[in-house]
Write a protein that holds these residues in place. Sequence first.
Motif, mmCIF file in Angstrom:
data_model
loop_
_atom_site.group_PDB
_atom_site.id
_atom_site.type_symbol
_atom_site.label_atom_id
_atom_site.label_comp_id
_atom_site.label_asym_id
_atom_site.label_seq_id
_atom_site.Cartn_x
_atom_site.Cartn_y
_atom_site.Cartn_z
ATOM 1 N N ARG A 114 40.552 48.224 44.841
ATOM 2 C CA ARG A 114 40.422 47.359 43.673
ATOM 3 C C ARG A 114 41.810 47.165 43.074
ATOM 4 O O ARG A 114 42.393 48.092 42.527
ATOM 5 N N THR A 115 42.335 45.967 43.223
ATOM 6 C CA THR A 115 43.716 45.672 42.858
ATOM 7 C C THR A 115 43.764 44.456 41.946
ATOM 8 O O THR A 115 42.768 43.756 41.751
ATOM 9 N N VAL A 116 44.954 44.214 41.393
ATOM 10 C CA VAL A 116 45.225 42.989 40.631
ATOM 11 C C VAL A 116 46.470 42.364 41.233
ATOM 12 O O VAL A 116 47.532 42.990 41.260
ATOM 13 N N GLU A 117 46.324 41.140 41.730
ATOM 14 C CA GLU A 117 47.417 40.459 42.404
ATOM 15 C C GLU A 117 47.602 39.067 41.808
ATOM 16 O O GLU A 117 46.656 38.286 41.758
ATOM 17 N N ASN A 118 48.814 38.824 41.315
ATOM 18 C CA ASN A 118 49.120 37.559 40.649
ATOM 19 C C ASN A 118 48.137 37.262 39.529
ATOM 20 O O ASN A 118 47.702 36.121 39.322
ATOM 21 N N PRO A 121 41.996 39.848 39.652
ATOM 22 C CA PRO A 121 41.414 41.102 40.147
ATOM 23 C C PRO A 121 40.751 40.904 41.498
ATOM 24 O O PRO A 121 40.087 39.889 41.741
ATOM 25 N N HIS A 122 40.948 41.866 42.399
ATOM 26 C CA HIS A 122 40.393 41.810 43.750
ATOM 27 C C HIS A 122 39.597 43.081 44.054
ATOM 28 O O HIS A 122 39.875 44.150 43.508
ATOM 29 N N ILE A 123 38.616 42.947 44.951
ATOM 30 C CA ILE A 123 37.879 44.086 45.501
ATOM 31 C C ILE A 123 37.863 43.936 47.016
ATOM 32 O O ILE A 123 37.352 42.930 47.533
ATOM 33 N N GLY A 124 38.436 44.898 47.711
ATOM 34 C CA GLY A 124 38.464 44.837 49.158
ATOM 35 C C GLY A 124 39.112 43.582 49.697
ATOM 36 O O GLY A 124 38.712 43.063 50.747
ATOM 37 N N GLY A 125 40.124 43.082 49.004
ATOM 38 C CA GLY A 125 40.844 41.898 49.449
ATOM 39 C C GLY A 125 40.262 40.586 48.963
ATOM 40 O O GLY A 125 40.914 39.536 49.090
ATOM 41 N N PRO A 142 35.169 37.401 35.562
ATOM 42 C CA PRO A 142 36.384 36.633 35.246
ATOM 43 C C PRO A 142 37.114 36.235 36.521
ATOM 44 O O PRO A 142 37.135 36.974 37.503
ATOM 45 N N THR A 143 37.708 35.058 36.503
ATOM 46 C CA THR A 143 38.488 34.602 37.657
ATOM 47 C C THR A 143 39.905 35.143 37.631
ATOM 48 O O THR A 143 40.607 35.093 38.641
ATOM 49 N N SER A 144 40.331 35.652 36.478
ATOM 50 C CA SER A 144 41.677 36.209 36.325
ATOM 51 C C SER A 144 41.677 37.118 35.108
ATOM 52 O O SER A 144 40.716 37.115 34.315
ATOM 53 N N THR A 172 55.774 40.086 21.072
ATOM 54 C CA THR A 172 55.206 38.759 20.832
ATOM 55 C C THR A 172 53.773 38.851 20.326
ATOM 56 O O THR A 172 53.172 37.830 19.958
ATOM 57 N N GLY A 173 53.196 40.050 20.323
ATOM 58 C CA GLY A 173 51.820 40.227 19.897
ATOM 59 C C GLY A 173 50.819 40.060 21.023
ATOM 60 O O GLY A 173 49.605 40.074 20.784
ATOM 61 N N ALA A 174 51.297 39.932 22.255
ATOM 62 C CA ALA A 174 50.418 39.729 23.398
ATOM 63 C C ALA A 174 50.155 41.043 24.127
ATOM 64 O O ALA A 174 50.921 42.007 24.012
ATOM 65 N N VAL A 175 49.056 41.080 24.880
ATOM 66 C CA VAL A 175 48.774 42.202 25.771
ATOM 67 C C VAL A 175 49.682 42.087 26.990
ATOM 68 O O VAL A 175 49.742 41.040 27.634
ATOM 69 N N ALA A 176 50.403 43.151 27.301
ATOM 70 C CA ALA A 176 51.269 43.162 28.479
ATOM 71 C C ALA A 176 50.419 43.480 29.706
ATOM 72 O O ALA A 176 49.826 44.553 29.807
ATOM 73 N N VAL A 177 50.344 42.527 30.638
ATOM 74 C CA VAL A 177 49.469 42.654 31.809
ATOM 75 C C VAL A 177 50.308 42.854 33.071
ATOM 76 O O VAL A 177 51.257 42.091 33.325
ATOM 77 N N PHE A 178 49.940 43.872 33.849
ATOM 78 C CA PHE A 178 50.640 44.174 35.088
ATOM 79 C C PHE A 178 49.727 43.936 36.289
ATOM 80 O O PHE A 178 48.524 44.168 36.231
ATOM 81 N N ASP A 179 50.325 43.493 37.378
ATOM 82 C CA ASP A 179 49.652 43.542 38.667
ATOM 83 C C ASP A 179 49.635 44.998 39.132
ATOM 84 O O ASP A 179 50.531 45.787 38.801
#
Length: 394
Positions: A114-118, A121-125, A142-144, A172-179
């Motif tokens: 279970r990863t996050v790419e670009n 969110p992905h599950i098993g690719g 969610p699509t992203s 900036t007041g935003a949530v910092a999102v990482f892959d």
Amino acid sequence: MTVEQRPHIVILADDLSGAAESAALFLDRDVSLGIDIGVLQSDSDVRVLDLGTRVLSGADAAARVQQTVRDLPSHIRVVKKVDSMLRGNVAAEVETLLEGGPVVFAAGLPALGRTVENGVPHIGGLPLHLSGRWALEKSQPPTSIADLFGHIPTVAVGLEADTRELTAAMNTGAVAVFDVRSDADLDAIVAMSAPIPGVRLVGTSALAAALARTLQPRTVSAVAVEPAPTLIVVGTAEPVAAQQVLELERYGATHVRIHIDDLLATEADPAAVRTAVDTGAAILTVTGPVDPDRSSAISGALADLVAEAVEGRTVGLVLTGGETARRVLDALSVTTLHPIAEVHHGAVVSRTAAGAYVATRPGSFGGPDSLVAMTAYLRGLDNTQSLSHSEALA
């Protein structure tokens, strides 16, 4: 370590199996550890709290998170554990945290693919929204990550950034999102975030594991349990559960099936469950059409049945599915757990204040032999032995 040097960490989970999954990651660290149910009670170095917000409305979930973090001293490091498939009230809970300070969001669970790419969110690719894993949810996946958060501002931060750049992004007041593609990514995110005062980390149990890896390790000895008859309560509709139940039957567990309509009409007989438990290991499942609108009522009725069936007896419990686990322990008036072992990833054995053993696991975790392994642990058996009529109980 001196008292001043002890870590002060609070992990907020939205269901009980997720709380236990997170707590187990600290078993091999030099810390005191406890799981609280509903409200913070312990004074452990690492406290994991099941807020029970998965099944609440977004507003109620946010209010519960706000009430909890509002009363925490500023030196406490807060981690919000979210579901690895992003189910529940993730956006509402993060928005509440964002009102009180900077938030880092890193939602991958690489060990389970279970990863996050670009930002997706992905599950098993496969992208999460194409995986079919939200089939039993009332809403659409969610699509992203940006889609997950909707109106809440987010900013993508690369792993090549440093603490200064991360701080500037969060200012900036935003949530910092990482892959997140690997555990090494999560280690880097924790290290980058560590110097930032008041930062809240939000992610799966893998993010909590990365935080655990920053703490002093300790040698862990195997914990022996006192063998007891075991009741396995399967409160999940995940497809993998059916195969896990078949494996339990193969190893000798007695299967008790209760139809949903009988359960909700309180016509299910606890005597049948007690008789099955007397064989050494019993499985309790619910049959009938799965209706998400009735899931809470089903979990509550199932918990009441289990509590009545084990009342006054020494019975080990294996509980799958976070809501089912929480409702069963509520029915048994259990408010704290002491985790002692992890059978496999997410399958955690804990002891109650009264000395009973409880094994919990998220519904979507584990291979075909998962429930066999958890049951064997509580029975004090090798997995290759039959689970029924064991001499271990003689």
